[in-house]
Scaffold this motif. Structure first.
Motif, short mmCIF file in Angstrom:
data_model
loop_
_atom_site.label_atom_id
_atom_site.label_comp_id
_atom_site.label_asym_id
_atom_site.label_seq_id
_atom_site.Cartn_x
_atom_site.Cartn_y
_atom_site.Cartn_z
N VAL A 297 0.91 -1.48 0.18
CA VAL A 297 -0.10 0.03 0.11
C VAL A 297 0.65 1.21 -0.07
CG1 VAL A 297 -1.62 1.27 1.46
CG2 VAL A 297 -1.99 -1.06 0.92
N ALA A 298 1.79 1.29 0.83
CA ALA A 298 2.83 2.40 0.95
C ALA A 298 3.77 2.50 -0.62
CB ALA A 298 3.91 2.02 1.96
N LEU A 299 3.79 1.43 -1.02
CA LEU A 299 4.57 1.46 -2.50
C LEU A 299 3.51 2.19 -3.45
CD1 LEU A 299 6.50 -1.86 -2.46
CD2 LEU A 299 7.42 0.49 -2.42
N ALA A 300 2.36 1.83 -3.42
CA ALA A 300 1.07 2.05 -4.28
C ALA A 300 0.99 3.67 -3.98
CB ALA A 300 -0.14 1.31 -4.15
N ALA A 301 1.11 4.01 -2.95
CA ALA A 301 0.98 5.64 -2.59
C ALA A 301 2.05 6.30 -3.11
CB ALA A 301 0.75 5.93 -0.90
N THR A 302 3.49 5.87 -2.93
CA THR A 302 4.50 6.23 -3.47
C THR A 302 4.32 6.58 -5.23
OG1 THR A 302 5.97 5.50 -1.77
CG2 THR A 302 7.09 6.30 -3.85
N TRP A 303 4.00 5.59 -5.61
CA TRP A 303 3.61 5.38 -7.23
C TRP A 303 2.77 6.89 -7.56
CZ3 TRP A 303 4.63 1.69 -11.17
CH2 TRP A 303 4.32 1.74 -12.13
N MET A 304 1.79 6.89 -6.68
CA MET A 304 0.79 8.11 -7.07
C MET A 304 1.38 9.50 -6.81
SD MET A 304 -1.59 6.66 -8.10
CE MET A 304 -2.74 8.17 -8.37
N LEU A 305 2.56 9.62 -5.73
CA LEU A 305 3.08 10.70 -5.57
C LEU A 305 4.03 10.89 -6.66
CD1 LEU A 305 3.80 10.26 -1.53
CD2 LEU A 305 2.36 12.14 -2.73
N LEU A 306 4.62 9.97 -7.12
CA LEU A 306 5.47 10.13 -8.40
C LEU A 306 4.77 10.68 -9.61
CD1 LEU A 306 7.81 6.93 -8.55
CD2 LEU A 306 8.79 9.25 -8.17
N ASP A 307 3.51 10.06 -9.60
CA ASP A 307 2.81 10.75 -11.01
C ASP A 307 2.39 12.25 -10.59
OD1 ASP A 307 1.20 10.15 -13.03
OD2 ASP A 307 -0.78 10.54 -11.81
N MET A 308 2.21 12.56 -9.44
CA MET A 308 2.01 13.87 -8.92
C MET A 308 3.25 14.89 -9.37
SD MET A 308 -0.08 13.88 -5.54
CE MET A 308 -0.92 15.57 -6.00
N VAL A 309 4.35 14.17 -9.00
CA VAL A 309 5.55 14.81 -9.24
C VAL A 309 5.86 15.06 -10.86
CG1 VAL A 309 8.39 14.59 -9.30
CG2 VAL A 309 6.92 14.14 -7.37
N GLU A 310 5.54 14.28 -11.54
CA GLU A 310 5.74 14.17 -12.90
C GLU A 310 4.95 15.02 -13.56
OE1 GLU A 310 6.46 10.53 -16.27
OE2 GLU A 310 4.76 10.59 -15.21
N HIS A 311 3.70 15.38 -13.02
CA HIS A 311 2.59 16.12 -13.58
C HIS A 311 2.82 17.64 -12.95
CE1 HIS A 311 0.76 12.46 -15.06
NE2 HIS A 311 0.48 13.26 -16.08
N ASP A 312 3.85 17.74 -12.11
CA ASP A 312 4.20 19.32 -11.37
C ASP A 312 3.01 19.33 -10.50
OD1 ASP A 312 6.01 21.01 -10.79
OD2 ASP A 312 5.48 22.43 -12.23
N ALA A 313 2.58 18.62 -9.96
CA ALA A 313 1.25 18.63 -8.78
C ALA A 313 1.53 18.29 -7.28
CB ALA A 313 0.03 18.01 -9.61
N ILE A 314 2.84 18.13 -7.19
CA ILE A 314 3.05 17.47 -5.84
C ILE A 314 2.91 18.52 -4.79
CG2 ILE A 314 5.80 18.37 -5.64
CD1 ILE A 314 4.17 15.05 -4.65
N PHE A 315 2.85 20.07 -4.90
CA PHE A 315 2.62 20.96 -3.80
C PHE A 315 1.03 21.24 -3.96
CE2 PHE A 315 7.09 21.74 -4.85
CZ PHE A 315 7.47 21.23 -3.70
N THR A 316 0.34 20.42 -4.07
CA THR A 316 -1.16 20.41 -3.94
C THR A 316 -1.74 19.77 -2.68
OG1 THR A 316 -1.64 18.61 -5.53
CG2 THR A 316 -1.39 20.75 -6.37
N PRO A 317 -3.03 20.11 -2.27
CA PRO A 317 -3.64 19.40 -1.16
C PRO A 317 -3.64 17.72 -1.44
CG PRO A 317 -4.79 21.52 -1.50
CD PRO A 317 -3.75 21.22 -2.48
#
Length: 165
Positions: free
Chosen positions: A62-82
């Motif tokens: 589960v933690a790895l899947a959440a990390t995957w989603m955070l990587l997706d946010m980094v890729e789309h330059d959306a990591i600094f969002t709620p």
């Protein structure tokens, strides 16, 4: 972030999830069954420990899947969002659950132990491994909580700068 690093991390995450799935389906039940066949007094402990091990690996997945989603946010330059906080909270929650499982095993081994075919070193080793898992899990959860607060500050700064510009 460099696209190569994101792809490499995703390959590593996918491999870790698949290896964990193999361990949950094949390795853990087979090993438990072999140990019970080798030393029948382990039988009452097999199902609870197999269950804890499978759930513990699921927490990591589960933690790895959440990390995957955070990587997706980094890729789309959306990591600094709620929305990023939800995934960080999932990582914190899954590490807390895994740590509590390890704490339960540590407590059970400390208070009651398990039968041992030899001189008892297996129990001491299992207790030590469980205690180390508790310490590492608690440390990891605290580290991610600190990282979450840093993400919160960075998100606030990003929002403030966007308002100024």
């Amino acid at each position: 972030m460099n696209h190569f690093f994101i792809v490499a991390l995703r390959v590593g995450i996918a491999a870790a999830i698949l290896f964990g799935l193999f361990g949950q389906i094949v390795v853990i039940p087979t090993t438990a069954s072999d140990e019970v066949d080798r030393f029948p007094p382990y039988e009452p402990f097999a199902v609870p420990y197999v269950t804890v091990a499978i759930i513990g690996i699921a927490c990591v997945q589960v933690a790895l899947a959440a990390t995957w989603m955070l990587l997706d946010m980094v890729e789309h330059d959306a990591i600094f969002t709620p929305q990023a906080f939800r995934w960080v909270d999932i990582i914190i929650g899954s590490s807390a659950v895994a740590t509590l499982l390890a704490l339960g095993v540590t407590g059970q081994l400390f208070l009651f132990g398990i039968p041992s075919p030899g001189d008892g070193m297996e129990v001491i080793g299992a207790f030590g491994a469980a205690a180390v898992c508790v310490c590492v899990g608690a440390g990891f959860a605290m580290l991610v909580v600190i990282m979450r607060s840093l993400l919160h500050k960075a998100t606030d700064l990003q929002t403030e700068i966007a308002e100024v510009v």
